[in-house]
Write a protein that holds these residues in place. Structure first.
Motif, short mmCIF file in Angstrom:
data_model
loop_
_atom_site.label_atom_id
_atom_site.label_comp_id
_atom_site.label_asym_id
_atom_site.label_seq_id
_atom_site.Cartn_x
_atom_site.Cartn_y
_atom_site.Cartn_z
N ALA A 43 86.01 55.90 86.56
CA ALA A 43 87.05 56.98 86.04
C ALA A 43 86.29 57.90 85.37
O ALA A 43 85.16 57.55 84.59
CB ALA A 43 88.27 56.46 85.22
N GLY A 44 86.51 59.10 85.39
CA GLY A 44 85.79 60.28 84.57
C GLY A 44 85.99 61.50 84.98
O GLY A 44 86.70 61.73 85.87
N LYS A 45 85.21 62.34 84.37
CA LYS A 45 85.52 63.91 84.83
C LYS A 45 84.28 64.56 85.11
O LYS A 45 83.13 64.23 84.65
CB LYS A 45 85.90 64.60 83.58
CG LYS A 45 86.37 66.09 83.80
CD LYS A 45 87.07 66.72 82.56
CE LYS A 45 86.12 67.40 81.56
NZ LYS A 45 86.62 68.13 80.71
N GLN A 69 79.74 59.53 85.69
CA GLN A 69 78.25 58.78 85.64
C GLN A 69 78.13 57.94 86.84
O GLN A 69 77.60 56.71 86.89
CB GLN A 69 77.96 57.88 84.35
CG GLN A 69 78.10 58.67 83.22
CD GLN A 69 76.92 59.73 83.03
OE1 GLN A 69 75.76 59.34 83.41
NE2 GLN A 69 77.05 60.95 82.59
N ASP A 70 78.22 58.54 87.92
CA ASP A 70 78.09 57.72 89.29
C ASP A 70 77.48 58.86 90.37
O ASP A 70 77.96 59.75 90.82
CB ASP A 70 79.35 57.47 89.87
CG ASP A 70 79.15 56.52 91.27
OD1 ASP A 70 79.09 57.18 92.40
OD2 ASP A 70 79.35 55.25 91.12
N GLY A 71 76.19 58.64 90.54
CA GLY A 71 75.03 59.30 91.35
C GLY A 71 75.75 59.46 92.92
O GLY A 71 75.78 60.73 93.38
N GLY A 72 76.41 58.42 93.37
CA GLY A 72 76.93 58.81 94.77
C GLY A 72 78.16 59.85 94.79
O GLY A 72 78.25 60.56 95.62
N VAL A 73 78.93 59.73 93.73
CA VAL A 73 79.93 60.73 93.81
C VAL A 73 79.41 62.03 93.38
O VAL A 73 79.86 62.96 93.94
CB VAL A 73 80.98 60.25 92.63
CG1 VAL A 73 82.17 61.30 92.57
CG2 VAL A 73 81.89 58.93 93.15
N GLN A 74 78.27 62.15 92.46
CA GLN A 74 77.99 63.37 92.11
C GLN A 74 77.23 64.32 93.56
O GLN A 74 77.54 65.28 94.10
CB GLN A 74 76.72 62.89 91.41
CG GLN A 74 76.82 64.00 90.26
CD GLN A 74 75.46 63.80 89.36
OE1 GLN A 74 74.30 63.91 89.58
NE2 GLN A 74 75.84 63.84 87.90
N THR A 75 76.34 63.06 94.10
CA THR A 75 75.76 63.73 95.24
C THR A 75 76.58 64.31 96.51
O THR A 75 76.57 65.32 97.15
CB THR A 75 74.64 62.61 96.03
OG1 THR A 75 73.82 62.32 94.98
CG2 THR A 75 73.98 63.18 97.21
#
Length: 108
Positions: A43-45, A69-75
């Motif tokens: 969870a986060g923003k 802080q999840d690289g996969g979600v970011q990408t």
């Protein structure tokens, strides 16, 4: 998941930009849902600033804040946003910067 109102700086039509972001955040939810399969407590923003050309294409995506802080979600979300198209604004002469946040929590 919920998105905040978008702050629009430039010639783009603010209401049209906000409506487009609201319509397209489902694609960002799909990125998050995929990550939830391996990390159920995630969870986060994430706060983004995007640049929209006068032609309505996204030319740049920047992440301003990321508490997820999840690289996969970011990408994944950056790739989705780069594919978004916005309505062109008659008379627009310069690109617009748009800042918005998405809060990801608890699955769908």
């Amino acid at each position: 998941m919920k998105s905040s109102g978008a702050d629009v700086y430039g010639d783009a039509d603010k209401k049209a930009v906000q409506a487009t972001i609201r319509q397209r955040t489902g694609a960002l939810q799909a990125c998050y849902n995929k990550a939830l399969q391996t990390n159920p407590g995630l969870a986060g923003k994430i706060s983004y600033t995007i640049t929209i050309s006068v032609m309505g294409t996204v030319t740049e995506v920047r992440i301003n804040e990321d508490t997820l802080q999840d690289g996969g979600v970011q990408t994944c979300t950056v790739a989705k946003i780069k594919g978004w198209r916005f309505p062109t604004t008659p008379g627009a002469e310069q690109a617009s910067d748009v800042t918005f946040s998405v809060v990801f929590s608890g699955g769908s």
